[in-house]
Write a protein that holds these residues in place. Structure first.
Motif: not given
Length: 102
Positions: A79-102
């Protein structure tokens, strides 16, 4: 180990609303149907809304690879192949991840 990456996209401004609909559908389906998809957040740059960042956390690399093969993700990519002008994927390393339940 969790697999974390950021996708940085530039979207054609003429189809930005269509892109938003497609990414919303894909994220909602992935979160609902895939146990290995832990977090998918799509956000737009406040000053340049065609610049989209997607923050992704998967249970592991296998969950990410499985996600890429799902029918909802392949539909999104088609669906989006002609909508996306550029795409960059960056692999990350988790250091500290936090979230509250809603």
């Amino acid at each position: 180990m969790q697999y974390v990456q950021i996708a940085e996209l530039e979207i054609d401004s003429a189809v930005l609303e269509d892109y938003k609909a497609a990414v919303t559908e894909q994220i909602e389906t992935a979160i609902r149907e895939e146990p290995g998809v832990l977090v998918l957040y799509a956000v737009a740059d406040k000053n340049n809304p065609t610049r989209i960042t997607v923050f992704e956390i998967y249970a592991d690399l296998g969950a990410y690879q499985t996600h890429l093969e799902t029918s909802h993700f392949t539909k999104y990519k088609a669906t989006v192949k002609n909508m996306v002008k550029s795409l960059k994927l960056v692999q990350m390393v988790p250091l500290a991840l936090g979230a509250k339940a809603r």
